[in-house]
Design an enzyme around this catalytic site. Structure first.
Site, PDB file in Angstrom:
ATOM      1  N   CYS A  59       4.953  -6.263   7.927  1.00 53.22           N
ATOM      2  CA  CYS A  59       5.904  -5.676   8.880  1.00 53.22           C
ATOM      3  C   CYS A  59       6.214  -6.679   9.976  1.00 53.22           C
ATOM      4  O   CYS A  59       5.304  -7.325  10.510  1.00 53.22           O
ATOM      5  CB  CYS A  59       5.323  -4.396   9.494  1.00 53.22           C
ATOM      6  SG  CYS A  59       6.491  -3.531  10.580  1.00 53.22           S
ATOM      7  N   CYS A 119       4.103  -3.704  16.796  1.00 54.83           N
ATOM      8  CA  CYS A 119       3.548  -2.614  17.589  1.00 54.83           C
ATOM      9  C   CYS A 119       2.069  -2.892  17.836  1.00 54.83           C
ATOM     10  O   CYS A 119       1.308  -3.155  16.904  1.00 54.83           O
ATOM     11  CB  CYS A 119       3.740  -1.279  16.874  1.00 54.83           C
ATOM     12  SG  CYS A 119       5.484  -0.852  16.603  1.00 54.83           S
ATOM     13  N   SER A 159      10.950   6.667   8.931  1.00 53.45           N
ATOM     14  CA  SER A 159      10.464   6.466  10.296  1.00 53.45           C
ATOM     15  C   SER A 159      10.822   5.063  10.775  1.00 53.45           C
ATOM     16  O   SER A 159      10.558   4.078  10.089  1.00 53.45           O
ATOM     17  CB  SER A 159       8.939   6.649  10.348  1.00 53.45           C
ATOM     18  OG  SER A 159       8.459   6.389  11.652  1.00 53.45           O
ATOM     19  N   GLU A 184       0.821  -1.203   0.000  1.00 50.54           N
ATOM     20  CA  GLU A 184       0.000   0.000   0.000  1.00 50.54           C
ATOM     21  C   GLU A 184       0.857   1.256   0.000  1.00 50.54           C
ATOM     22  O   GLU A 184       1.930   1.296   0.608  1.00 50.54           O
ATOM     23  CB  GLU A 184      -0.929   0.000   1.216  1.00 50.54           C
ATOM     24  CG  GLU A 184      -2.056  -1.004   1.084  1.00 50.54           C
ATOM     25  CD  GLU A 184      -2.819  -1.186   2.379  1.00 50.54           C
ATOM     26  OE1 GLU A 184      -3.991  -0.787   2.439  1.00 50.54           O
ATOM     27  OE2 GLU A 184      -2.226  -1.739   3.325  1.00 50.54           O
ATOM     28  N   CYS A 220      -2.294   6.841   9.318  1.00 49.78           N
ATOM     29  CA  CYS A 220      -1.102   6.237   9.915  1.00 49.78           C
ATOM     30  C   CYS A 220      -1.483   5.058  10.808  1.00 49.78           C
ATOM     31  O   CYS A 220      -2.344   5.167  11.672  1.00 49.78           O
ATOM     32  CB  CYS A 220      -0.370   7.297  10.730  1.00 49.78           C
ATOM     33  SG  CYS A 220       1.181   6.738  11.418  1.00 49.78           S
ATOM     34  N   LEU A 273       8.261   6.895  18.985  1.00 50.41           N
ATOM     35  CA  LEU A 273       8.524   6.816  20.430  1.00 50.41           C
ATOM     36  C   LEU A 273       7.357   6.137  21.173  1.00 50.41           C
ATOM     37  O   LEU A 273       7.522   5.065  21.759  1.00 50.41           O
ATOM     38  CB  LEU A 273       8.762   8.223  20.973  1.00 50.41           C
ATOM     39  CG  LEU A 273       9.109   8.340  22.456  1.00 50.41           C
ATOM     40  CD1 LEU A 273      10.395   7.597  22.786  1.00 50.41           C
ATOM     41  CD2 LEU A 273       9.193   9.812  22.856  1.00 50.41           C
ATOM     42  N   CYS A 287      -0.940  -0.941  15.884  1.00 49.47           N
ATOM     43  CA  CYS A 287      -0.814  -0.766  14.436  1.00 49.47           C
ATOM     44  C   CYS A 287      -1.440  -1.942  13.694  1.00 49.47           C
ATOM     45  O   CYS A 287      -1.102  -3.101  13.944  1.00 49.47           O
ATOM     46  CB  CYS A 287       0.664  -0.647  14.062  1.00 49.47           C
ATOM     47  SG  CYS A 287       0.969  -0.409  12.298  1.00 49.47           S
ATOM     48  N   CYS A 308       3.259   8.599   1.032  1.00 48.68           N
ATOM     49  CA  CYS A 308       3.676   7.683   2.096  1.00 48.68           C
ATOM     50  C   CYS A 308       3.907   6.317   1.475  1.00 48.68           C
ATOM     51  O   CYS A 308       2.984   5.713   0.927  1.00 48.68           O
ATOM     52  CB  CYS A 308       2.593   7.614   3.176  1.00 48.68           C
ATOM     53  SG  CYS A 308       2.966   6.450   4.509  1.00 48.68           S
TER      54      CYS A 308
END
Length: 342
Positions: free
Chosen positions: A104, A108, A187, A84, A328, A211, A111, A97
């Site tokens: 991934c 996290c 990032s 994407e 995001c 963070l 996400c 983006c």
């Protein structure tokens, strides 16, 4: 035959030697990267045999158009896998983006992309190809349209660093796509050895650190990778990072209701980032199915920002494309009813 997209000029020259002179490689490079031609049949000054060389752009499988102008692209790669990419126009500038991996590996907890797991790394050509395909679909010119690139789509860029760096060189080449490194941002969740490797590169994106927590314990819960790369060590790596004269470090902080959004969290973040030349971007959680957290109220986000801004620049990132799962942390190939398909 390896596709043109992803090859640097010297690689094209080697691929054509000794049969073709060097200027033919320059013609190919110019056509694909600077003129953004996706079908070499259109390049009349190329010999017919060179016009059959595959360019290698990903195909647009689907395009989802948001009510706010954002576009989420489902792109199909040469092996059939999909990734994407998101285009966000805003006034006289726009942001693309892009993904660095299919899926991934960094789990996290807030996400949606993490739910995919890792399928594979993308090649440099597949990374650059996202930019070229979106630029073609939206008639963008890198300099005239002030295009920004953020490597914040699917994947952890630093776990595919060689291809990310090669893609950055291609994107930044003034004789090609010509997007300044000042307008390219990477990032990371905080892969410390790779941050140190990135620092040594002469052509590199700006660095943003995800963070998302104000303490080691909190970050371990939200970002399990912290168990390997501890928060204190990450902050120390950021202190040592050699910023260019025009550059600040960016820290990103996803606010989760009742988890990491208190006044005390804000004060701890200020203490963590003290003495760093940095800014903080706040992102109220973009919700999605399967995510066990809630979005804080706007007043809570504003209160957090107010505390941080006393000590350092702090901005609230406005969500884009929520209605088409383009915001995001939402890139999980979610099906929506597209307003436009290509």
């Amino acid at each position: 035959m390896q596709p043109v997209v992803g090859l640097e000029l010297e690689e094209l020259q080697r691929a054509l030697a000794p049969e073709w002179p060097k200027f033919r490689a320059r013609q190919l490079y110019d056509a694909v990267y600077r003129r953004k031609i996706s079908d070499l049949d259109a390049v009349s000054n190329l010999p017919k045999r060179l016009r059959s060389w595959p360019v290698g752009l990903p195909a647009i499988e689907k395009r989802y158009d948001s009510c706010d102008g954002t576009r989420r692209y489902l792109l199909r790669l040469g092996d059939g896998r999909t990734i994407e990419t998101v285009w966000m126009p805003e006034g006289e500038r726009s942001t693309i983006c892009i993904s660095s991996q299919a899926g991934c590996p960094v789990n996290c907890r807030f996400c949606l992309t993490a739910l995919l797991g890792l399928e594979r790394n993308l090649t440099a050509g597949e990374i650059v190809g996202q930019v070229l395909r979106v630029a073609e679909d939206n008639l963008l010119e890198a300099n005239a349209d002030r295009v920004n690139i953020v490597m914040m789509g699917q994947g952890e860029p630093l776990l595919n660093l060689a291809n990310v760096l090669k893609a950055t060189r291609l994107l930044a080449d003034p004789d090609g796509i010509a997007i300044s490194p000042r307008r390219i941002t990477l990032s990371t969740s905080g892969i410390i050895p790779k941050i140190e490797e990135l620092a040594r590169e002469p052509v590199r994106p700006k660095l943003a650190i995800s963070l998302n927590a104000s303490s080691e314990e909190q970050r371990r819960e939200l970002m399990p990778i912290t168990r390997k790369y501890h928060l204190a060590d990450l902050i120390e790596a950021c202190r040592k990072y050699p910023l260019r004269p025009w550059e600040k470090l960016t820290f990103e902080y996803v606010l989760l209701k009742g988890v990491n959004d208190s006044d005390a969290d804000a004060r701890r973040v200020v203490k963590l980032l003290a003495r760093l030349n940095a800014k903080l971007n706040l992102i109220a959680l973009n919700p999605g199915p399967g995510i066990p957290y809630e979005t804080p109220e706007p007043a809570r986000v504003a209160a957090f920002q107010h505390i941080v801004r006393r000590s350092m620049p702090c901005f609230i990132r406005k969500p884009r494309g929520l209605d088409v799962f383009a915001a995001c942390g939402q890139l999980k190939r979610m099906e929506t009813v597209p307003l436009t398909t290509s």
